[in-house]
Design an enzyme around this catalytic site. Structure first.
Site, PDB file in Angstrom:
ATOM      1  N   TYR A   1      57.135  83.976  20.226  1.00 61.23           N
ATOM      2  CA  TYR A   1      58.397  83.355  19.805  1.00 61.23           C
ATOM      3  C   TYR A   1      58.876  83.926  18.478  1.00 61.23           C
ATOM      4  CZ  TYR A   1      58.038  79.518  23.223  1.00 61.23           C
ATOM      5  OH  TYR A   1      57.980  78.770  24.361  1.00 61.23           O
TER       6      TYR A   1
ATOM      7  N   LYS B   1      34.598  57.263  12.059  1.00 65.04           N
ATOM      8  CA  LYS B   1      36.020  56.936  12.275  1.00 65.04           C
ATOM      9  C   LYS B   1      36.724  58.105  12.962  1.00 65.04           C
ATOM     10  CE  LYS B   1      37.068  58.421   7.551  1.00 65.04           C
ATOM     11  NZ  LYS B   1      37.332  57.971   6.164  1.00 65.04           N
TER      12      LYS B   1
HETATM   13  C1  LIG Z   1      36.323  58.497   5.330  1.00 67.40           C
HETATM   14  C2  LIG Z   1      35.551  57.677   4.372  1.00 67.40           C
HETATM   15  C3  LIG Z   1      34.206  57.968   4.104  1.00 67.40           C
HETATM   16  C4  LIG Z   1      33.544  59.239   4.587  1.00 67.40           C
HETATM   17  O1  LIG Z   1      34.067  60.295   3.821  1.00 67.40           O
HETATM   18  P1  LIG Z   1      33.594  61.812   3.979  1.00 67.40           P
HETATM   19  O2  LIG Z   1      34.307  62.532   2.899  1.00 67.40           O
HETATM   20  O3  LIG Z   1      34.057  62.237   5.338  1.00 67.40           O
HETATM   21  O4  LIG Z   1      32.127  61.850   3.867  1.00 67.40           O
HETATM   22  C5  LIG Z   1      33.483  57.068   3.329  1.00 67.40           C
HETATM   23  N1  LIG Z   1      34.074  55.968   2.806  1.00 67.40           N
HETATM   24  C6  LIG Z   1      35.385  55.673   3.019  1.00 67.40           C
HETATM   25  C7  LIG Z   1      35.962  54.445   2.398  1.00 67.40           C
HETATM   26  C8  LIG Z   1      36.166  56.524   3.795  1.00 67.40           C
HETATM   27  O5  LIG Z   1      37.460  56.234   3.986  1.00 67.40           O
END
Ligand SMILES: *Cc1c(COP(=O)(O)O)cnc(C)c1O
Length: 346
Positions: A244, A35
């Protein structure tokens, strides 16, 4: 070249996937979470490398991301959507053979009416109160849902990065209770859950951050290397200020390098006067505020001026940088900007 060079080691990604896969028994399949454009590192490239290494299931957050991963992978691998079947997603899910994780009775109804017979999974809420069906809702739809042969039933742990947290055992118990007697594929563990031991592994694990070299997978191989070019050097007298707001003032004569990246590239303002860049193994402190396109670094200690300074590299991991900036590796990676010159190796 005026932009930072972001080198992404796909060999390290596949090495991390294999290492996580070896942590679980032969009856447990290891999927890959890609993702947010593969945690900022390129979902298509990451997914193709992992598919070549044997990964057969991929997870993304939304259908649009699933469409991009399908384009990269072609037909075959299962691409699962955590947000489920949202209104307007039916064509994409149907045409591109995506597998929504249905989160509610509404999504269940929408999916069965719009795409009867099309693959789906089910997401249950074992206590995180974010996505998925809670025990009462699940009890009401369970028989109907199971009669349609879901590809999997999943839930997600809220505190798996802390192995001693009592929430882990609580959610494990809740998931077991909600899925007792089911014969379909069950999945509870993300990266943190992979590290919690056999009881958490079930039939399928879903690591994300560990693939990309982030905590809590402390033995992970580093994946992202980011070198920022020095644009200009200045020699300051004591009492002169940098950046800044004049937030850094030289106590002694100092040599300051200005490098080409800033908060528009995901190097967040919280790193100002806190973080470090590296010349080889020498840490050079960030001085002054991070601006949109530039960071100023104290290189007084260096004998020679390099062409680039590393902000991610062998001496500073994603999590080291995150800690300095008061955030987590996930946020550092997914913030990495679009301006870098991205190179894939391995
Ligand atoms: C993002 C996510 C994962 C992966 O999680 P990590 O901590 O990055 O390994 C797995 N299952 C769900 C439902 C998620 O939202």
């Amino acid at each position: 070249m005026g932009t930072g060079i972001l080198t992404i080691d796909l060999g390290a990604v596949t090495e991390n996937w294999r290492a996580l896969d070896r942590m679980t028994g032969t009856g447990t399949e290891t999927a890959a979470v890609v993702k947010a454009d593969g945690y900022g590192l390129g979902a298509g490239r990451v997914a193709r490398a992992l598919a070549q290494s044997g990964a057969r299931r991929f997870f993304v957050a939304v259908a649009e991301e699933g469409a991009a991963v399908r384009q990269a992978l072609g037909p075959g691998p299962e691409i699962c959507i955590f947000s489920g079947h949202m209104r307007g997603d039916t064509d994409m899910i149907g045409d591109l053979m995506l597998t929504p994780m249905l989160n509610s009775m509404d999504q269940l109804t929408r999916h069965f009416e719009a795409l009867p017979g099309h693959p789906f999974g089910l997401q249950l809420d074992s206590g995180m109160n974010r996505l998925g069906m809670e025990p009462a809702e699940w009890a009401a739809v369970r028989d109907v849902a199971m009669s349609q042969a879901p590809s999997m039933v999943i839930s997600h742990l809220a505190c798996a990065d802390d192995p001693n947290h009592p929430m882990n055992g609580f959610q494990l118990g809740a998931f077991r209770e909600m899925t007792a007697d089911l014969t379909c594929t069950r999945s509870l563990a993300a990266t943190g859950g992979c590290l919690l031991g056999k009881a958490y592994h079930f039939d399928l694990t879903r690591p994300g951050i560990g693939l990309y070299g982030g905590a809590p997978f402390s033995d992970a191989a580093a994946v992202a290397h980011l070198a920022l070019p020095i644009i200009q050097i200045r020699d300051l007298m004591s009492g002169e200020a940098v950046g800044y707001g004049n937030t850094w003032i030289a106590d002694d004569p100092a040599r300051i390098a200005t490098v080409a990246a800033g908060y528009a590239d995901g190097l967040i303002r919280a790193m100002g006067n806190k973080g470090f860049l590296y010349a080889g193994d020498v840490a050079c402190p960030i001085v002054g505020r991070v601006s949109m396109d530039l960071i100023t670094v104290d290189i007084t200690e260096l004998r020679e001026i390099p062409s680039h300074l590393d902000i991610l590299g062998p001496y500073q991991s994603v999590d080291d940088l995150a800690t300095q900036a008061g955030t987590i590796g996930y946020e550092i990676l997914t913030s990495l900007g679009a301006r870098y010159n991205r190179r894939y190796v391995g």
